[in-house]
Scaffold this motif. Structure first.
Motif, mmCIF file in Angstrom:
data_model
loop_
_atom_site.group_PDB
_atom_site.id
_atom_site.type_symbol
_atom_site.label_atom_id
_atom_site.label_comp_id
_atom_site.label_asym_id
_atom_site.label_seq_id
_atom_site.Cartn_x
_atom_site.Cartn_y
_atom_site.Cartn_z
ATOM 1 N N ALA A 105 0.858 -1.397 -0.056
ATOM 2 C CA ALA A 105 -0.045 0.087 0.129
ATOM 3 C C ALA A 105 0.738 1.364 -0.112
ATOM 4 N N THR A 106 2.206 1.109 0.103
ATOM 5 C CA THR A 106 3.000 2.491 -0.080
ATOM 6 C C THR A 106 3.558 2.274 -1.546
ATOM 7 N N GLY A 107 3.101 1.445 -2.255
ATOM 8 C CA GLY A 107 3.624 1.451 -3.719
ATOM 9 C C GLY A 107 2.684 2.047 -4.862
ATOM 10 N N ARG A 108 3.046 2.086 -5.972
ATOM 11 C CA ARG A 108 2.011 2.732 -6.896
ATOM 12 C C ARG A 108 0.882 2.297 -7.143
ATOM 13 N N LEU A 109 0.695 1.012 -7.435
ATOM 14 C CA LEU A 109 -0.591 0.440 -7.480
ATOM 15 C C LEU A 109 -1.203 0.408 -6.127
ATOM 16 N N GLY A 110 -0.793 -0.386 -5.119
ATOM 17 C CA GLY A 110 -1.406 -0.504 -3.942
ATOM 18 C C GLY A 110 -2.023 0.624 -3.107
ATOM 19 N N VAL A 124 2.383 -3.153 5.407
ATOM 20 C CA VAL A 124 3.145 -2.381 4.541
ATOM 21 C C VAL A 124 4.629 -2.675 5.196
ATOM 22 N N ARG A 125 5.822 -2.388 4.508
ATOM 23 C CA ARG A 125 6.997 -2.734 5.070
ATOM 24 C C ARG A 125 7.732 -1.676 5.967
ATOM 25 N N ASP A 126 7.252 -0.345 5.722
ATOM 26 C CA ASP A 126 7.614 0.726 6.451
ATOM 27 C C ASP A 126 6.369 1.389 6.824
ATOM 28 N N GLY A 154 4.224 -5.353 7.644
ATOM 29 C CA GLY A 154 4.197 -6.782 6.936
ATOM 30 C C GLY A 154 5.107 -6.829 5.797
ATOM 31 N N ASP A 155 5.994 -8.149 6.023
ATOM 32 C CA ASP A 155 7.047 -8.226 4.785
ATOM 33 C C ASP A 155 6.990 -9.428 4.498
ATOM 34 N N PHE A 156 6.811 -9.684 3.295
ATOM 35 C CA PHE A 156 6.670 -11.115 2.713
ATOM 36 C C PHE A 156 7.853 -12.113 3.118
ATOM 37 N N THR A 157 9.176 -11.376 3.371
ATOM 38 C CA THR A 157 10.318 -12.233 3.754
ATOM 39 C C THR A 157 10.508 -12.439 5.092
ATOM 40 N N VAL A 200 -0.627 -7.589 -3.289
ATOM 41 C CA VAL A 200 0.158 -7.189 -4.426
ATOM 42 C C VAL A 200 1.620 -7.648 -4.611
ATOM 43 N N SER A 201 1.628 -8.048 -5.840
ATOM 44 C CA SER A 201 2.896 -9.252 -6.178
ATOM 45 C C SER A 201 4.436 -8.090 -5.896
ATOM 46 N N ALA A 202 5.058 -8.957 -5.481
ATOM 47 C CA ALA A 202 6.339 -8.285 -4.956
ATOM 48 C C ALA A 202 7.082 -7.922 -6.272
ATOM 49 N N ASN A 203 8.059 -6.913 -6.385
ATOM 50 C CA ASN A 203 8.963 -6.658 -7.224
ATOM 51 C C ASN A 203 10.342 -7.364 -7.469
ATOM 52 N N ASP A 204 10.341 -8.568 -6.918
ATOM 53 C CA ASP A 204 11.332 -9.624 -7.127
ATOM 54 C C ASP A 204 11.143 -10.539 -8.142
ATOM 55 N N PHE A 216 -0.310 -4.739 -19.135
ATOM 56 C CA PHE A 216 1.143 -3.985 -18.867
ATOM 57 C C PHE A 216 0.877 -2.690 -18.667
ATOM 58 N N TYR A 217 1.618 -2.323 -17.434
ATOM 59 C CA TYR A 217 1.368 -0.750 -17.128
ATOM 60 C C TYR A 217 1.861 0.024 -18.294
ATOM 61 N N THR A 218 1.008 1.177 -18.595
ATOM 62 C CA THR A 218 1.540 2.308 -19.525
ATOM 63 C C THR A 218 2.564 2.907 -18.737
ATOM 64 N N GLU A 271 -3.318 1.764 -17.786
ATOM 65 C CA GLU A 271 -3.116 2.527 -16.652
ATOM 66 C C GLU A 271 -3.008 1.972 -15.215
ATOM 67 N N HIS A 272 -2.220 2.403 -14.278
ATOM 68 C CA HIS A 272 -2.331 2.001 -13.006
ATOM 69 C C HIS A 272 -3.594 2.404 -12.242
ATOM 70 N N ALA A 273 -4.155 3.692 -12.596
ATOM 71 C CA ALA A 273 -5.221 4.161 -12.173
ATOM 72 C C ALA A 273 -6.567 3.345 -12.193
HETATM 73 N N1 LIG Z 1 1.407 -5.255 -15.013
HETATM 74 C C1 LIG Z 1 2.331 -4.899 -15.095
HETATM 75 O O1 LIG Z 1 2.730 -4.373 -16.192
HETATM 76 C C2 LIG Z 1 3.583 -4.708 -14.042
HETATM 77 C C3 LIG Z 1 4.687 -4.080 -14.297
HETATM 78 C C4 LIG Z 1 5.748 -4.111 -13.263
HETATM 79 C C5 LIG Z 1 5.337 -4.609 -12.041
HETATM 80 N N2 LIG Z 1 4.299 -5.146 -11.898
HETATM 81 C C6 LIG Z 1 4.097 -5.813 -10.577
HETATM 82 O O2 LIG Z 1 2.937 -5.098 -10.117
HETATM 83 C C7 LIG Z 1 3.405 -4.862 -8.641
HETATM 84 C C8 LIG Z 1 2.750 -3.443 -7.976
HETATM 85 O O3 LIG Z 1 3.317 -2.633 -9.318
HETATM 86 P P1 LIG Z 1 3.462 -1.090 -8.469
HETATM 87 O O4 LIG Z 1 3.793 -0.187 -9.712
HETATM 88 O O5 LIG Z 1 2.817 -0.748 -7.531
HETATM 89 O O6 LIG Z 1 5.115 -1.369 -8.028
HETATM 90 P P2 LIG Z 1 5.687 -0.743 -6.779
HETATM 91 O O7 LIG Z 1 5.378 0.724 -6.672
HETATM 92 O O8 LIG Z 1 7.171 -1.043 -6.882
HETATM 93 O O9 LIG Z 1 5.173 -1.518 -5.542
HETATM 94 C C9 LIG Z 1 5.521 -2.762 -5.254
HETATM 95 C C10 LIG Z 1 4.935 -3.048 -3.639
HETATM 96 O O10 LIG Z 1 5.477 -4.172 -3.398
HETATM 97 C C11 LIG Z 1 5.740 -3.929 -2.024
HETATM 98 N N3 LIG Z 1 6.872 -5.095 -1.432
HETATM 99 C C12 LIG Z 1 8.013 -5.465 -2.168
HETATM 100 N N4 LIG Z 1 8.702 -6.381 -1.641
HETATM 101 C C13 LIG Z 1 7.962 -6.731 -0.497
HETATM 102 C C14 LIG Z 1 7.986 -7.501 0.375
HETATM 103 N N5 LIG Z 1 9.010 -8.331 0.761
HETATM 104 N N6 LIG Z 1 7.016 -7.606 1.627
HETATM 105 C C15 LIG Z 1 6.023 -6.653 1.320
HETATM 106 N N7 LIG Z 1 5.611 -5.975 0.456
HETATM 107 C C16 LIG Z 1 6.805 -5.882 -0.618
HETATM 108 C C17 LIG Z 1 6.843 -2.774 -2.006
HETATM 109 O O11 LIG Z 1 6.627 -2.354 -0.558
HETATM 110 P P3 LIG Z 1 7.547 -0.803 -0.321
HETATM 111 O O12 LIG Z 1 6.534 0.264 -0.540
HETATM 112 O O13 LIG Z 1 8.035 -0.827 1.078
HETATM 113 O O14 LIG Z 1 8.822 -0.811 -1.313
HETATM 114 C C18 LIG Z 1 5.941 -1.721 -2.983
HETATM 115 O O15 LIG Z 1 4.692 -1.367 -2.106
HETATM 116 C C19 LIG Z 1 4.987 -4.978 -8.725
HETATM 117 O O16 LIG Z 1 5.657 -5.199 -7.683
HETATM 118 C C20 LIG Z 1 5.136 -6.093 -9.738
HETATM 119 O O17 LIG Z 1 5.044 -7.282 -9.055
HETATM 120 C C21 LIG Z 1 3.068 -5.346 -12.718
#
Ligand SMILES: NC(=O)c1ccc[n+]([C@@H]2O[C@H](COP(=O)([O-])OP(=O)(O)OC[C@H]3O[C@@H](n4cnc5c(N)ncnc54)[C@H](OP(=O)(O)O)[C@@H]3O)[C@@H](O)[C@H]2O)c1
Length: 287
Positions: A7-12, A32-34, A51-54, A72-76, A141-143, A171-173
């Protein structure tokens, strides 16, 4: 309670924002991690927990009393990503959630040429095996990725990139709003959604034409050999593994992995999805 990760990421963050227009804040929690970065949400009445998935033990508390969890899928990528998603699915099951939502991708597939896609497929298999009702949001796919592919096209007039294929940029939105709707109306979609995409698939040739139109300067699409493109990225400091990962996106798009479009997103939203042209107009507007 509905708990949302990332929820501190762009989509969440946008999902939470849209959800708060539909249900009271005291029924919404974030994992959220932080937690300091979610102070604004706490001020709005949202439950904020770390909460941290790791660190699976952190998820038990972060997900406490959740009826639904949006993971919300992680970015690893690779096994690490799937292990993190598995930990989140386990935690949601343990706290007694009755439904899990997951942000998958329209191109989810075990044999994809783009590394995150097999991870999404593996996570969907874990969801199916969990025994819990789930919704896998197969997001387009994100614009927002487009600017990363343009290089300095607007300065040079040449959009230099490997051969590509059409992508239904979304779009994310719009995706965030769709996720909020599906969370607020739990009976809408069960299992994997249709591809949640904008209605048009565009390749870089199409994008060069839009850039030409919007900027008033001709932007010509130039196809670069794969190896030359990755070598250029590496010269500019991109780690080799990252460059190869990005190249995989071109390989996958050439196979048409992101070309599908579907009316499901617009029908969920009840309005048109944001077009690439509108996105680029915003991106090019003077700040
Ligand atoms: N559809 C697509 O085209 C596309 C493209 C790129 C990525 N994605 C996927 O969509 C997800 C969300 O996109 P986004 O733009 O919102 O990315 P983002 O802004 O990087 O957000 C990813 C979120 O995942 C959280 N996260 C990462 N590792 C974590 C962990 N170990 N435990 C808990 N939370 C964790 C991050 O936490 P922090 O806020 O603490 O960093 C962040 O809030 C991406 O993470 C990726 O899996 C999709």
């Amino acid at each position: 309670m509905i708990v949302i990760t990332g929820a501190t990421g762009r989509l969440g963050s946008q999902v939470v924002d849209r959800l708060l227009t539909r249900i009271p804040a005291d029924q919404v929690g974030v994992s959220v991690r932080d937690t300091a970065r979610a102070a604004d949400l706490r001020a709005r009445g949202v439950r904020v927990r770390r909460g941290d998935f790791t660190e699976p033990e952190s998820l038990a508390e972060a997900f406490e009393n959740a009826a639904q969890v949006l993971i919300v899928s992680a970015n690893d990528t690779g096994g690490e990503a799937v292990a993190q998603h598995a930990a989140a699915i386990d935690a949601a099951t343990t706290v007694g959630a009755t439904r899990i939502l997951y942000t998958s991708h329209q191109g989810a597939g075990a044999d994809s040429r783009f590394a995150p896609m097999p991870d999404h497929a593996a996570t969907e298999a874990l969801l199916a095996a969990s025994g819990l009702p789930f919704t896998s949001l197969r997001n387009g796919f994100y614009t927002a990725t487009i600017p990363l592919l343009l290089g300095n096209a607007l300065e040079t007039g040449e959009l230099r990139a490997p051969a590509d294929g059409p992508v239904s940029w979304t779009e994310h939105a719009d995706l965030a709003e769709a996720a909020a709707i599906v969370l607020a109306e739990p009976d809408l979609i069960d299992g994997a959604t249709p591809p949640l995409t904008a209605p048009n698939a565009l390749d870089l040739n199409d994008i060069a034409a839009i850039l030409t139109d919007l900027s008033g300067r001709t932007v010509r699409r130039v196809i670069v050999e794969d190896e030359d493109w990755t070598a250029g990225l590496i010269t500019h400091g991109v780690p080799e593994a990252q460059a190869e990962l990005l190249l995989g996106m071109f390989h996958a798009s050439r196979r048409g992995e992101f070309a599908t479009t579907d009316p499901a997103l617009e029908s969920l939203l009840g309005h048109e999805a944001t077009s690439v042209r509108t996105f680029l107009e915003g991106a090019l507007a003077p700040r």
